[in-house]
Every structure is written in structure tokens, then in C-alpha cells.
Scaffold this active site. Structure first.
Site, PDB file in Angstrom:
ATOM      1  N   LYS A  29       0.859  -1.199   0.000  1.00  0.00           N
ATOM      2  CA  LYS A  29       0.000   0.000   0.000  1.00  0.00           C
ATOM      3  C   LYS A  29       0.889   1.241   0.000  1.00  0.00           C
ATOM      4  O   LYS A  29       1.841   1.326   0.774  1.00  0.00           O
ATOM      5  CB  LYS A  29      -0.908   0.004   1.241  1.00  0.00           C
ATOM      6  CG  LYS A  29      -2.016  -1.037   1.178  1.00  0.00           C
ATOM      7  CD  LYS A  29      -2.906  -0.935   2.407  1.00  0.00           C
ATOM      8  CE  LYS A  29      -3.867  -2.101   2.498  1.00  0.00           C
ATOM      9  NZ  LYS A  29      -5.113  -1.913   1.771  1.00  0.00           N
ATOM     10  N   HIS A  74      -0.503  -8.046   9.006  1.00  0.00           N
ATOM     11  CA  HIS A  74      -0.637  -6.648   8.578  1.00  0.00           C
ATOM     12  C   HIS A  74      -0.328  -5.646   9.694  1.00  0.00           C
ATOM     13  O   HIS A  74       0.430  -4.702   9.510  1.00  0.00           O
ATOM     14  CB  HIS A  74      -2.047  -6.378   8.052  1.00  0.00           C
ATOM     15  CG  HIS A  74      -2.492  -7.335   6.992  1.00  0.00           C
ATOM     16  ND1 HIS A  74      -1.632  -7.845   6.050  1.00  0.00           N
ATOM     17  CD2 HIS A  74      -3.702  -7.878   6.707  1.00  0.00           C
ATOM     18  CE1 HIS A  74      -2.309  -8.652   5.233  1.00  0.00           C
ATOM     19  NE2 HIS A  74      -3.559  -8.687   5.618  1.00  0.00           N
TER      20      HIS A  74
END
Ligand code: BG6
Length: 484
Positions: A182, A240
Site C-alpha cells: 500500500k 498486517h
């Protein structure tokens, strides 16, 4: 601002599990977008490999459908799509047998970079790795890409690492954590290490606490069978959120280089302290307004798996000793919002006596949506009548600050797949990193199971269970509102 797209070298990429959900939603649309951007040389070859006995035309139709469904209209140019479809090949293959391997081999070209994407159940990793070798399809420059879940505990992660290591070297293995792809997650490193401003304050002397939130509005949506065996701890925290924590807490690497970065992240994971069960709150969304609750979604009325978890974490190192990191993540919460908030301590002495309105500085990095940064600073409230203070935001939206380019944030998979082709492992997890993350996670999960308590119910659309509020109230702190 002109976007700089540097084409990668010609490659042959084989996607095992090419007809599966991940390939359709993420891998193939991402490849198309990079093709549209001019980054993929048209001589490259993308070979779908799966069990289904479909032909090349069917596979092309499947990919065309995925592009229509998952690529925005402004990037769907019929000519470019047609050219992209010509890069595709398809092989019906049996991961555990001999069918299809010969055909796969015939698609491989000597001069092209070779990569193999294992978008299949982890049970098949060993079979695929073994066959790629015995059929002499994977040479020593070939790369393999593996998806999460990478194990379900330390033991299984070690076994997977050992299986892969028997056929590939660590420099050939790309373990994906899509959060690292990301843009805003990578930006954490830019903000920290390309600005002098924050670094001197980035430690326990000046930071009161850090909050890391990954809130989702979706439930488990048809993934109940997988999710119920994982829960939020395995599904989100072990990977994550751990990566976010690492990027926030790590020491500056000497260079932006795969091992330098991963060495520093590993040190953070190793410095994580065991977590007391009283510093963990597990939750489960309940049924509401005709919508099923978590146990029904999971297909087990008695499920004790958490769809929400909040925990207070400490790092035992010089930089962070004494600064708690509060982590929370959950499904069916009030908003989709991922952010990191760094709350600084109050100034040591106020010269404004009892000026009302006093608050600490907070730096909020919004990861998604509305990607940006917000620094809350104190100023004087205008007007006569003495010194009153007010907290105002120094707010920056990346989309606005970067103009057109900022509004077009690529999908994490676009960046990651191109990094595989470029041979850059910086944004991929190293084997020892994954194992260290499980070594910290295992006792937390085991402790919860031993306790045997039911997760606390929470309403869909809320901020999670009440007890999670207490986790911070107890320390005289408050969670930030979950909002977009
Ligand atoms: C996945 C999890 O890895 O990440 C999902 O398995 C979760 O449960 C997803 O919904 C969240 O990713 P993103 O990119 O939507 O924040």
C-alpha cells in the site's frame, strides 16, 4: 506532476490458482493496470495454471471479465485490453500429478525473467515447489511468490519455510503481505526517514502512546470457513498490523535495501513483550436488523473466534520502553478506517497557567481511505480575554497535495508484482521475520484458548465491544473515534 513509469524486463509469470478468487480480483487486474501504464513489455507472458480443464479462450474471457469488474472505466481501453489478452496463456495442471507440466515447460523462454505465483492453498506449496524443480522449470534465478496465510502458528510456518527452502534460496522467495504494497504504508518510511522533523521526538521520551487501528465495515462475507480457523489475531494482527507496528517502531535502516529494512523490522518483533490476557479484548459482532451475527456467518453457532481484537503491546528496547502501542482491528465496525495516531506527551511545563483547552499534539497518518496526514497543534483562540488555547489540525490529503497523481493510488498488488519482476524483496517478508511474528503471536492465542472465554459481543456498525474502551480508560487514555 508527471508519473514516471519505468518498464520492467520481459518476463514469464506463471499464476498457479489463476482461476481463483485472488487471481480474479487482484492479481490479474493489477497486471492489466501495469500493462495499461506501459510498465509491462508486450512480449511478456502471463501463464494461468489451474486445475480447471478450460481452454485459452475461456481463460481470456475470464480475465476480460475480471478487468471489466475490477478495473476502473478510465483504464479500460479496448485496444489495450486486447493487447493484454494476447500475453495470456493457459495450462490445465495437476499440482500433485504429472498432467500439464510438460505444457507449462514449453511456455518458458530462456531469456525471460521467470516468476511463479502460488495463489493456492499452502498445502500445495510443497508439491508445486517440488515439481517446478523436477521438471526443471524453475532455474536458480526464478522467483516464487507466496500468499498468506503463511502458517497458522510457529510450527507450521517453520515447516513451510523448510519446504520452500528445500527447493529455493531465501532470495528467490517473495512472501506477500499486501499491506506493505500500500502506498501509504510505504509512506510511513518516507515520513519517518526523509524528514528530520519527527525523528528526534520519535521515542518514549516524547511519545505518550501510539494507536494503530484497522477498522473494516465488511463482515466475513463467505470466507467464514477460513476465518473461523483464523480469527482477527491470525488474519490481521500477526501480519498486517505487525508490519505497521514495525514500520512505526523500527530504527532507521542504514539504507533502503531489502535486508537492511528487514533486519530492523525483525529487531522490533523480537523486542515485543509477551502480552497479558488482561491487556487483550476479543469481540464478536452480533446479529442485528435481520443481518446474521458472526457465529452464523462462520457457520458455527458456538464459535469462539474473534472478529475483533484490541491489545496493548510493549516493546522492550531503548527507544520505546514505557510507551504502549494500542492495536485494534475488527469486522463490521462503524467505518472503514485505517490509521496510525502518535500522541505526544504534554510539554513539561505550561507557561499559560490554567489556560483552558490544553491538549497534547497528535500526529495522525491516515492509511485508508482519505490517505493523508494530520498534525494537531495548539494555537491561541482569537479574541480578547486572556490566553485560551485551541487545538487545530494541520491537515494534508495526499490526493490534494500530489494532484492528479495522488488521486490515482495504485493497488498494493501492482507494486508488489512489479517488485517481484524487478527482483526487489524490500516489501516482502523474510522467513525469520514471519517465524518471529508467530513466536510472539502463539502464546497470545494459546492464552485466549486456555481462558476459554467467549468473545465480547458488539453491535455491527459500532466501535467494537465496550471492554475495549476500558483497555484505554484504565490507563487514562481514549481511543480515537473510528471515522472516515
Ligand atoms: C486480508 C484479510 O489479508 O486483508 C481480510 O484476510 C481483510 O480479512 C483484508 O479484510 C483487509 O485488506 P484491505 O486491503 O481491504 O485493508
Amino acid at each position: 506532476m508527471v508519473s514516471r513509469v519505468i518498464p520492467v524486463e520481459v518476463f514469464d509469470l506463471v499464476i498457479f490458482g489463476a482461476t481463483g478468487d485472488l487471481a480474479r480480483r487482484k492479481i490479474l487486474p493489477s497486471l492489466y493496470r501495469r500493462f495499461f501504464a506501459g510498465q509491462i513489455p508486450p512480449q511478456s507472458r502471463i501463464v494461468g495454471a489451474a486445475r480447471s480443464e478450460i481452454g485459452l479462450d475461456d481463460f481470456r474471457a475470464l480475465v476480460a471479465g475480471a478487468i471489466t469488474e475490477f478495473v476502473s472505466k478510465d483504464k479500460r481501453d479496448p485496444e489495450v485490453i486486447a493487447a493484454f489478452l494476447t500475453t495470456l496463456e493457459y495450462v490445465a495442471i495437476d499440482a500433485r500429478g504429472d498432467t500439464g507440466w510438460d505444457a507449462l515447460k514449453s511456455h518458458m523462454r530462456k531469456e525471460a525473467t521467470r516468476a511463479f505465483y502460488f495463489s493456492v492453498a499452502p498445502e500445495l506449496f510443497g508439491d508445486l515447489a517440488e515439481r517446478l524443480h523436477s521438471w526443471r522449470i524453475a532455474h536458480h534465478h526464478a522467483r516464487i511468490v507466496v500468499e498468506k496465510p503463511f502458517g497458522r502458528d510457529l510450527e507450521t510456518a517453520r515447516a513451510l519455510n523448510a519446504t520452500l527452502a528445500s527447493h529455493f534460496t531465501e532470495s528467490q522467495i517473495y512472501r506477500i503481505d499486501h499491506y506493505l504494497g500500500k502506498e501509504t504504508v510505504q509512506n510511513l518510511m518516507a515520513v519517518r526517514f526523509a524528514n528530520l522533523l519527527f525523528e528526534p521526538l520519535w521515542n518514549a521520551q516524547f511519545v505518550d502512546h501510539v494507536q494503530i487501528t484497522v477498522a473494516e465495515t465488511v463482515g466475513v462475507e463467505g470466507r467464514g470457513a477460513y476465518y473461523d480457523k483464523a480469527g482477527a489475531m491470525r488474519d490481521m494482527v500477526q501480519n498486517h498490523m505487525m508490519q505497521l507496528l514495525c514500520l512505526i517502531a523500527m530504527e532507521p535502516p542504514y539504507h533502503f535495501d531489502p535486508d537492511a529494512v528487514r533486519d530492523e523490522k525483525l529487531k522490533v518483533i523480537k523486542a515485543l513483550q509477551p502480552v497479558f490476557q488482561e491487556d487483550i479484548v476479543r469481540g464478536q459482532y452480533r446479529a442485528a436488523a435481520g443481518a446474521p451475527g458472526y457465529p452464523e456467518d462462520a457457520g458455527d453457532p458456538d464459535s469462539r473466534t474473534e472478529s475483533y481484537i484490541a491489545l496493548k503491546v510493549h516493546l522492550a528496547n531503548w527507544r520505546w520502553k514505557g510507551t504502549p502501542f494500542y492495536l485494534r482491528t475488527g469486522k463490521k465496525l462503524r467505518a472503514r478506517a485505517s490509521e496510525i495516531a502518535i500522541t505526544f506527551k504534554e510539554p513539561p511545563h505550561s507557561i499559560f497557567d490554567d489556560a483552558p483547552g490544553w491538549r497534547e499534539n497528535v500526529l495522525v497518518i491516515r492509511l485508508q481511505p482519505n490517505e493523508g496526514m494530520n498534525l494537531k497543534v495548539m494555537i491561541k483562540e482569537p479574541g480578547p480575554g486572556g490566553m485560551r488555547l485551541v487545538q487545530v489540525p494541520l491537515d494534508m490529503s495526499f490526493a490534494e497535495a500530489l494532484g492528479e497523481e495522488g488521486a490515482d493510488i495504485p493497488d498494493a498488488y501492482e507494486r508488489l508484482i512489479m517488485d517481484v519482476i524487478r527482483g526487489n524483496q524490500t516489501l516482502f517478508m523474510r522467513g525469520d521475520e514471519v517465524e518471529a511474528a508467530w513466536a510472539w503471536t502463539d502464546p497470545i492465542i494459546a492464552g485466549g484458548e486456555e481462558q476459554g472465554e467467549r468473545p465480547r459481543p458488539y453491535d455491527p456498525g459500532s466501535s467494537g465491544p465496550e471492554d475495549a474502551l476500558m483497555l484505554m480508560h484504565r490507563d487514562g487514555r481514549r481511543w480515537r473515534e473510528i471515522q472516515q
